[in-house]
Design a protein around this motif. Structure first.
Motif, PDB file in Angstrom:
ATOM      1  N   ASP A 144      -6.213  -5.322  -6.825  1.00 49.51           N
ATOM      2  CA  ASP A 144      -5.286  -5.053  -7.924  1.00 49.51           C
ATOM      3  C   ASP A 144      -4.920  -3.582  -7.901  1.00 49.51           C
ATOM      4  N   THR A 145      -3.717  -3.291  -7.468  1.00 43.45           N
ATOM      5  CA  THR A 145      -3.262  -1.893  -7.363  1.00 43.45           C
ATOM      6  C   THR A 145      -3.010  -1.273  -8.735  1.00 43.45           C
ATOM      7  N   GLN A 146      -3.070  -2.067  -9.780  1.00 45.47           N
ATOM      8  CA  GLN A 146      -2.702  -1.703 -11.151  1.00 45.47           C
ATOM      9  C   GLN A 146      -1.188  -1.692 -11.338  1.00 45.47           C
ATOM     10  N   PHE A 147      -0.468  -2.128 -10.303  1.00 41.21           N
ATOM     11  CA  PHE A 147       0.983  -2.300 -10.410  1.00 41.21           C
ATOM     12  C   PHE A 147       1.377  -3.717 -10.013  1.00 41.21           C
ATOM     13  N   LEU A 148       0.436  -4.633 -10.114  1.00 39.38           N
ATOM     14  CA  LEU A 148       0.782  -6.025  -9.824  1.00 39.38           C
ATOM     15  C   LEU A 148       1.562  -6.602 -11.004  1.00 39.38           C
TER      16      LEU A 148
ATOM     17  N   LEU B 106       2.600   7.315  -8.382  1.00 37.95           N
ATOM     18  CA  LEU B 106       2.713   7.971  -7.081  1.00 37.95           C
ATOM     19  C   LEU B 106       3.778   7.311  -6.210  1.00 37.95           C
ATOM     20  N   TRP B 107       4.021   6.014  -6.440  1.00 34.62           N
ATOM     21  CA  TRP B 107       5.027   5.305  -5.640  1.00 34.62           C
ATOM     22  C   TRP B 107       6.403   5.948  -5.749  1.00 34.62           C
ATOM     23  N   LYS B 108       6.643   6.667  -6.849  1.00 34.07           N
ATOM     24  CA  LYS B 108       7.953   7.308  -7.005  1.00 34.07           C
ATOM     25  C   LYS B 108       8.122   8.465  -6.015  1.00 34.07           C
TER      26      LYS B 108
ATOM     27  N   ASP C 280       5.831   8.944  -3.081  1.00 34.22           N
ATOM     28  CA  ASP C 280       5.361   8.700  -1.709  1.00 34.22           C
ATOM     29  C   ASP C 280       4.690   7.329  -1.661  1.00 34.22           C
ATOM     30  N   THR C 281       5.425   6.344  -1.168  1.00 38.85           N
ATOM     31  CA  THR C 281       4.873   4.983  -1.167  1.00 38.85           C
ATOM     32  C   THR C 281       3.692   4.844  -0.196  1.00 38.85           C
ATOM     33  N   ASP C 282       3.726   5.573   0.929  1.00 34.79           N
ATOM     34  CA  ASP C 282       2.589   5.469   1.858  1.00 34.79           C
ATOM     35  C   ASP C 282       1.310   5.976   1.192  1.00 34.79           C
ATOM     36  N   ALA C 283       1.427   7.111   0.494  1.00 31.92           N
ATOM     37  CA  ALA C 283       0.243   7.677  -0.164  1.00 31.92           C
ATOM     38  C   ALA C 283      -0.233   6.752  -1.273  1.00 31.92           C
ATOM     39  N   CYS C 284       0.703   6.167  -1.987  1.00 32.38           N
ATOM     40  CA  CYS C 284       0.349   5.261  -3.088  1.00 32.38           C
ATOM     41  C   CYS C 284      -0.393   4.042  -2.538  1.00 32.38           C
ATOM     42  N   CYS C 285       0.161   3.430  -1.479  1.00 28.65           N
ATOM     43  CA  CYS C 285      -0.523   2.271  -0.871  1.00 28.65           C
ATOM     44  C   CYS C 285      -1.896   2.680  -0.324  1.00 28.65           C
ATOM     45  N   ALA C 286      -1.985   3.900   0.225  1.00 28.18           N
ATOM     46  CA  ALA C 286      -3.260   4.339   0.802  1.00 28.18           C
ATOM     47  C   ALA C 286      -4.344   4.401  -0.275  1.00 28.18           C
ATOM     48  N   ILE C 287      -3.992   4.907  -1.452  1.00 26.22           N
ATOM     49  CA  ILE C 287      -4.997   5.046  -2.522  1.00 26.22           C
ATOM     50  C   ILE C 287      -5.224   3.727  -3.260  1.00 26.22           C
ATOM     51  N   ARG C 288      -4.136   3.006  -3.479  1.00 26.04           N
ATOM     52  CA  ARG C 288      -4.238   1.830  -4.359  1.00 26.04           C
ATOM     53  C   ARG C 288      -4.575   0.535  -3.619  1.00 26.04           C
ATOM     54  N   LYS C 289      -4.320   0.496  -2.300  1.00 25.73           N
ATOM     55  CA  LYS C 289      -4.618  -0.746  -1.567  1.00 25.73           C
ATOM     56  C   LYS C 289      -5.607  -0.524  -0.433  1.00 25.73           C
ATOM     57  N   VAL C 290      -5.285   0.446   0.434  1.00 23.76           N
ATOM     58  CA  VAL C 290      -6.056   0.567   1.673  1.00 23.76           C
ATOM     59  C   VAL C 290      -7.475   1.082   1.394  1.00 23.76           C
TER      60      VAL C 290
ATOM     61  N   GLY D  26       4.451  -8.406  -4.060  1.00 24.32           N
ATOM     62  CA  GLY D  26       3.456  -7.332  -4.071  1.00 24.32           C
ATOM     63  C   GLY D  26       3.460  -6.670  -5.440  1.00 24.32           C
ATOM     64  N   CYS D  27       3.577  -5.333  -5.452  1.00 24.99           N
ATOM     65  CA  CYS D  27       3.600  -4.583  -6.706  1.00 24.99           C
ATOM     66  C   CYS D  27       5.010  -4.603  -7.295  1.00 24.99           C
ATOM     67  N   TRP D  28       5.095  -4.564  -8.634  1.00 21.35           N
ATOM     68  CA  TRP D  28       6.428  -4.672  -9.251  1.00 21.35           C
ATOM     69  C   TRP D  28       7.372  -3.536  -8.894  1.00 21.35           C
ATOM     70  N   PRO D  29       6.887  -2.272  -8.705  1.00 18.41           N
ATOM     71  CA  PRO D  29       7.892  -1.247  -8.403  1.00 18.41           C
ATOM     72  C   PRO D  29       8.492  -1.406  -6.998  1.00 18.41           C
ATOM     73  N   CYS D  30       7.803  -2.112  -6.127  1.00 15.68           N
ATOM     74  CA  CYS D  30       8.195  -2.132  -4.707  1.00 15.68           C
ATOM     75  C   CYS D  30       8.587  -3.524  -4.227  1.00 15.68           C
ATOM     76  N   THR D  31       8.810  -4.458  -5.134  1.00 16.22           N
ATOM     77  CA  THR D  31       9.161  -5.821  -4.718  1.00 16.22           C
ATOM     78  C   THR D  31      10.466  -6.232  -5.391  1.00 16.22           C
TER      79      THR D  31
ATOM     80  N   ARG E 110      10.393  -6.283   0.094  1.00 21.23           N
ATOM     81  CA  ARG E 110       9.286  -5.345  -0.105  1.00 21.23           C
ATOM     82  C   ARG E 110       9.734  -3.963   0.352  1.00 21.23           C
ATOM     83  N   TRP E 111       9.550  -2.958  -0.463  1.00 19.11           N
ATOM     84  CA  TRP E 111       9.984  -1.588  -0.169  1.00 19.11           C
ATOM     85  C   TRP E 111      11.439  -1.576   0.314  1.00 19.11           C
ATOM     86  N   ALA E 112      12.289  -2.360  -0.385  1.00 21.76           N
ATOM     87  CA  ALA E 112      13.689  -2.467   0.029  1.00 21.76           C
ATOM     88  C   ALA E 112      14.316  -1.078   0.095  1.00 21.76           C
TER      89      ALA E 112
HETATM   90  S1  SF4 Z   1       3.333  -1.414  -3.033  1.00 19.07           S
HETATM   91 FE1  SF4 Z   1       4.255   0.276  -4.222  1.00 19.07          FE
HETATM   92  S2  SF4 Z   1       3.153   0.457  -6.184  1.00 19.07           S
HETATM   93 FE2  SF4 Z   1       1.981  -0.903  -4.783  1.00 19.07          FE
HETATM   94  S3  SF4 Z   1       0.456   0.447  -3.889  1.00 19.07           S
HETATM   95 FE3  SF4 Z   1       2.207   0.397  -2.472  1.00 19.07          FE
HETATM   96  S4  SF4 Z   1       3.605   2.069  -3.086  1.00 19.07           S
HETATM   97 FE4  SF4 Z   1       2.087   1.743  -4.758  1.00 19.07          FE
END
Ligand code: SF4
Length: 237
Positions: free
Chosen positions: A68-72, A105-107, A109-119, A195-200, A213-215
């Motif tokens: 759960d990235t907290q943006f699901l 953080l997705w606003k 740098d999406t790579d950094a956001c995914c790195a912290i929140r998913k990877v 995926g996450c709402w900001p990026c789907t 995804r990341w359109a």
């Molecule tokens: S998909 Fe978007 S909101 Fe979700 S972790 Fe990656 S950058 Fe962040």
């Protein structure tokens, strides 16, 4: 107590892949559960219920995790709980550490956001384990077209087990029909890969499912399955 090696080399992995790639998904999951037991974890993003339902139908004790990235989407969280109850399994929800839920953080740098929140949460989850089961399918996208049923994750030193690697969209649809499984409610709203709402975003019928995804970015994967260099972990000189 198992006496077989849990740390497999390239040749052993290739040999298991040859043995198991023609078998049913249930057989692959049974083998993996017997072989790795609690050294294995299953992750699902609950865009779809198939993998979680398959795993829990083999054994309700198999650990299925939602990262759960907290943006699901709220719909995805509710859907995951619904599938857990229907399947009689036990869902574990894992959240990121070291970042507040409201840091967008997705606003920046999406790579950094995914790195912290998913990877990073995935990598913590895999520490001390030997096998990771996923719902990757070759049909998902060109980046997944070579997915094997049993393969090494060269980045994390675990065996990756993809029991539905060869399944087509029609195979998934027929499994869900057979077992009366619902879709994630977002599917009927045009979200083909969730995926996450900001990026789907929803996609047009017939378009590449992952194009939503990341359109607008060249990013197609979050780094779970195709690690990218994490800008968070890069040391600047
Ligand atoms: S998909 Fe978007 S909101 Fe979700 S972790 Fe990656 S950058 Fe962040």
């Amino acid at each position: 107590m198992s006496h077989h090696p849990l740390h497999l080399g390239v040749e052993e992995v290739a040999s298991f892949n040859r043995q198991l790639s023609g078998e049913s998904a249930e057989t692959v999951i049974e083998w993996a559960n017997d072989y790795f037991d609690h050294h294995m974890v299953v992750t699902s993003s609950f865009g779809d219920a198939t993998l979680a339902h398959l795993a829990w139908s083999v054994s309700p004790l198999i650990e299925v995790v939602l990262l759960d990235t907290q943006f699901l989407f709220q719909e995805t969280l509710a859907f995951a709980r619904d599938i857990e109850h229907r399947s009689g399994g036990k869902l574990t929800i894992v959240q990121p550490e070291g970042i507040s839920p409201d840091v967008e953080l997705w606003k920046l740098d999406t790579d950094a956001c995914c790195a912290i929140r998913k990877v990073a949460p995935l990598e913590r989850l895999l520490e001390g384990r030997h096998a990771w089961m996923t719902g990757l399918r070759r049909d998902d996208s060109t980046t997944r077209a070579t997915t094997q049923v049993i393969e090494l994750d060269p980045f994390r030193d675990v065996i990756k087990i993809n029991p539905i690697a060869a399944w087509t969209d029609a195979d998934v649809a027929s499994y869900k029909l057979r077992h009366g499984l619902p879709d994630n409610p977002l599917t009927s709203q045009g979200y083909a890969s969730i995926g996450c709402w900001p990026c789907t975003r929803p996609v047009e019928p017939g378009a590449d499912p992952r194009s939503g995804r990341w359109a607008g970015q060249d990013k197609t994967e979050c780094g779970l399955h195709e690690p990218r260099v994490s800008r968070v972990s890069v040391t600047t000189r």
